[in-house]
Design an enzyme around this catalytic site. Structure first.
Site, short mmCIF file in Angstrom:
data_model
loop_
_atom_site.label_atom_id
_atom_site.label_comp_id
_atom_site.label_asym_id
_atom_site.label_seq_id
_atom_site.Cartn_x
_atom_site.Cartn_y
_atom_site.Cartn_z
CG ASN A 1 63.23 77.22 62.54
OD1 ASN A 1 64.38 76.84 62.25
ND2 ASN A 1 62.75 77.58 63.58
CG ASP B 1 57.47 83.69 65.86
OD1 ASP B 1 58.48 84.03 66.68
OD2 ASP B 1 57.48 84.02 64.70
#
Ligand code: CTP
Length: 410
Positions: free
Chosen positions: A209, A278
């Site tokens: 990210n 995640d």
């Protein structure tokens, strides 16, 4: 603030220097003792007699004053200071500080001073906007210097714009805020995660990210400034390690978890700032995936599995530190953040809205809301180091309250 903090007040050569006797009085009202240091240019705007009279201390204005040096040498003077305040900080002084010059008494004191340093800039608006001044400002912030002001308004030269020195009462309050956190975390071990993680797909591809790591690094620096021993577990980022901080570099969420778990038992406060992935690919291929052979129908399926929630794992330990999580949300920001604090069982959560690019993942500034068991506090948009200082101040207070409550329950 505890009694009798010692403030060294450096006065540069700007018209705003006429406000410094009032500033000295405001600092004394905050229980500070003040020694003024006049630059040559500063002495054209305010006299040493006035400053000596209001501070009750002899004014220093010359590196070569043998008599003054014998009473207290300049290095001793730098050590005496709990805080060095430079007001007004002219464009010239800021440039010298940014370059690390030691060409007169004040700039020498700046280099020798290991306590917090604050500047209150004052100059013409065009001088303030000049790229060179803005560069110097960025460098000073980077060096950990606190900046108060300047304010927008009409200027002595007739211009209107930013460049007026902040009012003495505001500067004195800013000084009190900084002194209130200094040494607040001495003897405290702080563990911080920062930056993104990378979950390998094959040797050259990964899931990640756009976290820059800036907020976590700013927190590490602010915790160090507050006297804590800081361990920073960082994902891949392009940032320099703040001096005095122990840094452990990791790549994947599994490595981040291992590093955290092997340091958490010594830790008093855990800040989970990292944007931990995640999910990760179920299998990380050992050789590069080829487009043609694996993708005959123009589709490629990647199976993902959940990673461990590091924050939740720490929060569920029997002997756990004070645990602070971060929530980056794009919608229902506060609602999701509050829910996250409860579901992860943590003491506090710092929530920010990453849908606003100016305070998002890869920006210099942030605006957050801190949510804890007994309330919420909103910190308006400002640079990430200032946000970090205020988060630390709140967390230090919350932790003290927690510790007192636990002691009472025992
Ligand atoms: N976190 C963590 N380990 C993970 C995922 C998140 O330690 N595997 C931590 C982050 O460091 C942050 C907090 O959990 O302090 C919240 O992260 P966030 O990504 O906002 O929350 P998630 O639990 O992943 O929930 P969602 O992505 O659904 O919003």
């Amino acid at each position: 603030m505890s009694k009798h903090q010692q403030v060294l007040l450096g006065i540069g050569g700007g018209i705003a220097a006429y406000k410094t006797p009032d500033l000295v009085r405001r600092l004394i009202e905050q229980d500070c003792e003040v020694i003024s240091v006049l630059t040559n240019a500063g002495s054209k705007f305010v006299t040493s007699h006035t400053l000596a009279a209001v501070s009750g201390n002899r004014v220093r204005d010359n590196l070569w004053d043998e008599e003054a040096e014998q009473a207290m040498g300049h290095i001793e003077l730098a050590r005496w200071a709990d805080l060095l305040l430079i007001a007004p900080a002219t464009a010239d002084l800021m440039a010298k500080m940014a370059q690390g010059k030691a060409s007169d008494l004040l700039t020498t004191l700046h280099l020798a001073c290991q306590s917090p340093v604050m500047v209150a800039p004052a100059m013409n608006q065009a001088m303030w906007h000049h790229p060179a001044t803005q560069r110097n400002l960025t460098q000073l912030r980077e060096d950990g210097v606190h900046v108060v002001g300047p304010e927008y308004g009409s200027q002595a030269c007739g211009d209107i714009g930013p460049g007026r020195m902040s009012e003495p009462a505001d500067i004195a309050n800013a000084v009190a805020n900084v002194l209130a956190v200094t040494n607040r975390l001495s003897g405290v071990n702080v563990l911080i995660t920062a930056g993104p993680t990378r979950e390998a797909i094959d040797p050259v591809r990964y899931i990640s990210n756009s976290s820059s790591g800036r907020q976590g690094f700013a927190l590490a620096r602010a915790a160090r400034d507050a006297g804590a021993s800081v361990t920073l577990v960082s994902g891949p980022v392009g940032l320099e390690t703040p001096t005095g901080v122990d840094r452990i570099d990791v790549v994947s969420s599994a490595q981040m978890k291992n590093a955290v778990m092997s340091h958490v038992s010594d830790c008093d406060i855990f800040f989970s700032v990292a944007a931990v992935s995640d999910y990760r690919p179920t299998v990380a291929r050992s050789t590069k995936i080829k487009r043609q052979t694996e993708n005959p129908e123009g589709r490629f399926h990647l199976e993902l599995e959940e990673t461990d929630d590091i924050l939740k794992t720490v929060a569920s330990l029997d002997r756990k530190p004070f645990v602070v999580g971060f929530a980056a949300e794009t919608n229902n920001v506060l609602e999701y953040g509050r829910e996250k604090r409860k579901s992860k069982g943590i003491d506090a959560i710092v929530i920010n809205d990453v849908s606003d690019a100016s305070i998002g993942f890869d920006s210099e500034e942030n605006a957050v809301t801190i949510v804890h068991a007994s309330g919420e506090q909103t910190l308006p948009k400002q640079n990430k180091l200032e946000i970090a200082r205020q988060i630390l101040s709140s967390v230090a207070s919350l932790r003290n309250t927690n510790t007192e409550e636990t002691a009472e329950a025992d």
